[in-house]
Design a protein around this motif. Structure first.
Motif, PDB file in Angstrom:
ATOM      1  N   GLN A  11       3.299 -12.087   2.264  1.00 16.03           N
ATOM      2  CA  GLN A  11       2.815 -10.766   1.859  1.00 16.03           C
ATOM      3  C   GLN A  11       1.451 -10.502   2.482  1.00 16.03           C
ATOM      4  O   GLN A  11       0.503 -11.267   2.306  1.00 16.03           O
ATOM      5  N   GLY A  12       1.374  -9.422   3.254  1.00 17.20           N
ATOM      6  CA  GLY A  12       0.095  -9.013   3.810  1.00 17.20           C
ATOM      7  C   GLY A  12      -0.811  -8.474   2.714  1.00 17.20           C
ATOM      8  O   GLY A  12      -0.351  -7.950   1.696  1.00 17.20           O
ATOM      9  N   GLY A  13      -2.089  -8.574   2.914  1.00 16.89           N
ATOM     10  CA  GLY A  13      -3.033  -8.091   1.914  1.00 16.89           C
ATOM     11  C   GLY A  13      -3.070  -6.570   1.853  1.00 16.89           C
ATOM     12  O   GLY A  13      -2.928  -5.890   2.870  1.00 16.89           O
ATOM     13  N   PRO A  14      -3.246  -6.004   0.666  1.00 16.36           N
ATOM     14  CA  PRO A  14      -3.360  -4.548   0.554  1.00 16.36           C
ATOM     15  C   PRO A  14      -4.684  -4.055   1.121  1.00 16.36           C
ATOM     16  O   PRO A  14      -5.694  -4.769   1.099  1.00 16.36           O
ATOM     17  N   GLY A  15      -4.687  -2.828   1.613  1.00 14.41           N
ATOM     18  CA  GLY A  15      -5.919  -2.244   2.113  1.00 14.41           C
ATOM     19  C   GLY A  15      -6.819  -1.787   0.967  1.00 14.41           C
ATOM     20  O   GLY A  15      -6.347  -1.462  -0.123  1.00 14.41           O
ATOM     21  N   GLY A  16      -8.098  -1.745   1.225  1.00 22.79           N
ATOM     22  CA  GLY A  16      -9.045  -1.291   0.203  1.00 22.79           C
ATOM     23  C   GLY A  16      -9.045   0.227   0.082  1.00 22.79           C
ATOM     24  O   GLY A  16      -8.700   0.950   1.031  1.00 22.79           O
ATOM     25  N   ASN A  17      -9.416   0.714  -1.076  1.00 21.44           N
ATOM     26  CA  ASN A  17      -9.470   2.159  -1.310  1.00 21.44           C
ATOM     27  C   ASN A  17     -10.718   2.765  -0.676  1.00 21.44           C
ATOM     28  O   ASN A  17     -11.779   2.137  -0.634  1.00 21.44           O
ATOM     29  N   ASP A  37     -15.070   3.938   3.997  1.00 24.77           N
ATOM     30  CA  ASP A  37     -13.641   3.616   4.096  1.00 24.77           C
ATOM     31  C   ASP A  37     -13.349   2.227   3.534  1.00 24.77           C
ATOM     32  O   ASP A  37     -14.203   1.327   3.570  1.00 24.77           O
ATOM     33  N   GLY A  38     -12.129   2.064   3.047  1.00 24.96           N
ATOM     34  CA  GLY A  38     -11.691   0.743   2.600  1.00 24.96           C
ATOM     35  C   GLY A  38     -11.314  -0.136   3.782  1.00 24.96           C
ATOM     36  O   GLY A  38     -10.943   0.348   4.848  1.00 24.96           O
ATOM     37  N   GLY A  39     -11.428  -1.447   3.605  1.00 22.80           N
ATOM     38  CA  GLY A  39     -11.084  -2.383   4.674  1.00 22.80           C
ATOM     39  C   GLY A  39      -9.591  -2.615   4.771  1.00 22.80           C
ATOM     40  O   GLY A  39      -8.840  -2.436   3.812  1.00 22.80           O
ATOM     41  N   HIS A  40      -9.146  -3.010   5.942  1.00 25.72           N
ATOM     42  CA  HIS A  40      -7.745  -3.325   6.151  1.00 25.72           C
ATOM     43  C   HIS A  40      -7.396  -4.653   5.473  1.00 25.72           C
ATOM     44  O   HIS A  40      -8.224  -5.569   5.398  1.00 25.72           O
ATOM     45  N   GLY A 141      -5.854   2.635  -0.427  1.00 22.48           N
ATOM     46  CA  GLY A 141      -5.343   1.714   0.572  1.00 22.48           C
ATOM     47  C   GLY A 141      -3.843   1.510   0.397  1.00 22.48           C
ATOM     48  O   GLY A 141      -3.300   1.672  -0.700  1.00 22.48           O
ATOM     49  N   LEU A 142      -3.171   1.167   1.496  1.00 22.79           N
ATOM     50  CA  LEU A 142      -1.733   0.943   1.440  1.00 22.79           C
ATOM     51  C   LEU A 142      -1.427  -0.531   1.184  1.00 22.79           C
ATOM     52  O   LEU A 142      -2.200  -1.418   1.589  1.00 22.79           O
ATOM     53  N   PRO A 143      -0.317  -0.821   0.526  1.00 25.64           N
ATOM     54  CA  PRO A 143       0.063  -2.234   0.329  1.00 25.64           C
ATOM     55  C   PRO A 143       0.464  -2.871   1.653  1.00 25.64           C
ATOM     56  O   PRO A 143       0.878  -2.182   2.599  1.00 25.64           O
TER      57      PRO A 143
END
Length: 432
Positions: A11-17, A37-40, A141-143
């Motif tokens: 599972q890839g990490g979710p992006g930050g909001n 911006d949120g981080g990837h 952020g996207l999952p």
């Protein structure tokens, strides 16, 4: 025990909001939006590590998740990217994705990304316009990607020893190399592949003892079918044939059985070079062994050397070793199949994901109920909080530009009808 199969969840990490923030400083009465911006999110990748030998570690742990991206903050401070997760696998590991795509990790240092992290959300600074100078919303952020993947270890050996159970493969390997396989006077003594190193004057060869095959092995019968994959990457096969089978079976039929199973599993195996090792010569008269060698040489032709061997007396082992070094050239790489060396890509070549004409589908699911699905609208709904009035207004404007509203009207949608977009219930009035 050799663990050559594993199934793991990555599972890839979710992006930050993104951050909703406004500049607040003394003597700055009209500070504008300054949300960062949120981080990837981090990604999960597999790394080929020469220090590993099997997939045993995946029996203890099956779930792997990369780090999440940090949320954005005020004063245009962007969130840090999530930490990537590197999962180490032994050389020879084949990775199979849910869609059937396979990757071969054969050279130490090779990497493959199996789950990408989610992208970070944009802060409210990005949504400022001349008519919307103080946006009170930001992107989420996207999952990250998540999936189950299958790992299969295929040994990287130069030479594979194949034959019926109790043909003498383990004894030959033990005499020729430093390996210590289990040896017994009963079938199926070897329950897992064993590797040994044959030393030459200037180089070494890796020999693999493959557990005994039986008729039907290529179709899943017996023990050998679990390990046929381990001979796929060899450069040469040594077919070990018992001169004096304990069960009194016909050596000619035994030879045909193994060859049929190899070809039935993978046609490429039928094309690999062969050496026929007639084993247990100490149990038959020398004249009979020599007669058998002559008969097999005539039957198989000049391309297949036939060597009479005995693990008990050492007969023929030097000749077999010399033949192995001769027939596996020093500069010949192990054949890793079509996936080993990807085709060189042209410089600056760019690939973009294909999209359908609209990127969404509108369907009527009831008398006054409609549903909209599709990757683009799903991402849009994940990005924003529909409970936020400004965010909902922004979503509606995006739906207009994407053509969703027009498609709904063409499908018969009217104000007041039930509407579900990507699993979220919305109230839209196209006339407003």
């Amino acid at each position: 025990m050799l663990y050559d199969k594993a199934r793991i969840f990555v599972q890839g990490g979710p992006g930050g909001n993104g951050c909703q923030s406004f500049r607040r400083e003394a003597h700055v009465p009209r500070g504008g939006p300054d949300g960062g911006d949120g981080g990837h999110g981090g990604r999960v990748e597999l790394l080929c590590d020469a220090s590993l030998r099997d997939l045993q570690s995946f029996k203890r742990k099956a779930h792997y998740k990369a780090g999440r991206g940090r949320h954005g903050e005020g004063a245009m401070r962007h969130g840090a990217a999530g930490e990537d997760l590197v999962v180490r696998v032994p050389p020879g590991t084949q990775v199979t994705m849910p869609d059937g795509t396979t990757y071969d990790l054969t050279v130490p240092g090779q990497r493959v990304v199996v789950a990408r992290g989610g992208s970070g959300g944009r802060g409210n600074k990005h949504f400022a316009t001349p008519t919307r100078q103080a946006p009170r919303f930001a992107e989420r952020g996207l999952p990250g990607e998540e999936r189950w993947i299958d790992l299969r270890l295929k040994l990287l050996a130069d030479v594979g020893f194949v034959g019926l159970p109790n043909a003498g493969k383990s004894s030959l390997l033990g005499r020729m190399t430093r390996a210590a396989p289990k040896v017994g006077s009963y079938p199926f003594t070897t329950l897992e592949p064993v590797l040994g190193t044959l030393d030459g004057t200037e180089r070494q060869l890796v020999l693999a003892d493959i557990p005994g095959l039986i008729e039907g092995a290529s179709e899943g019968q017996g023990l050998g079918h679990e390990f046929l994959a381990h001979v796929e990457r060899t450069k040469l096969l040594v077919h070990v044939l018992d001169l004096a089978p304990l069960d009194g079976s016909d050596p000619v039929a035994n030879h045909a059985t193994i060859e049929a199973e190899l070809a039935g599993y993978d046609e490429r195996l039928a094309q690999l070079p062969r050496i026929l090792a007639l084993s247990k010569a100490d149990l038959v008269p020398a004249e009979e062994a020599e007669r058998a060698r002559a008969e097999w040489s005539e039957r198989l032709g000049p391309d297949v050397p036939v060597i009479v061997t005995s693990s008990a007396t050492g007969q023929g082992l030097d000749e077999l070793a010399a033949e192995l070094f001769r027939r596996v050239p020093e500069d010949a790489p192990i054949d890793l199949g079509e996936l080993a060396e990807p085709e060189a890509l042209a410089e600056h070549q760019v690939f973009r994901p294909a999209r359908s004409d609209k990127g969404f589908v509108v369907e009527q699911v009831g008398r006054r109920a409609y549903r909209v699905t599709g990757p683009r609208v799903e991402v849009l709904m994940q990005r924003f909080d529909v409970e936020n009035e400004e965010a909902a207004d922004y979503i509606e404007r995006r739906l207009v530009r994407m053509g969703v509203i027009q498609a709904l009207e063409e499908a018969g949608f009217e104000p007041g009808d039930d509407l579900e977009i990507a699993g979220v219930e919305l109230e839209l009035d196209p006339t407003v």
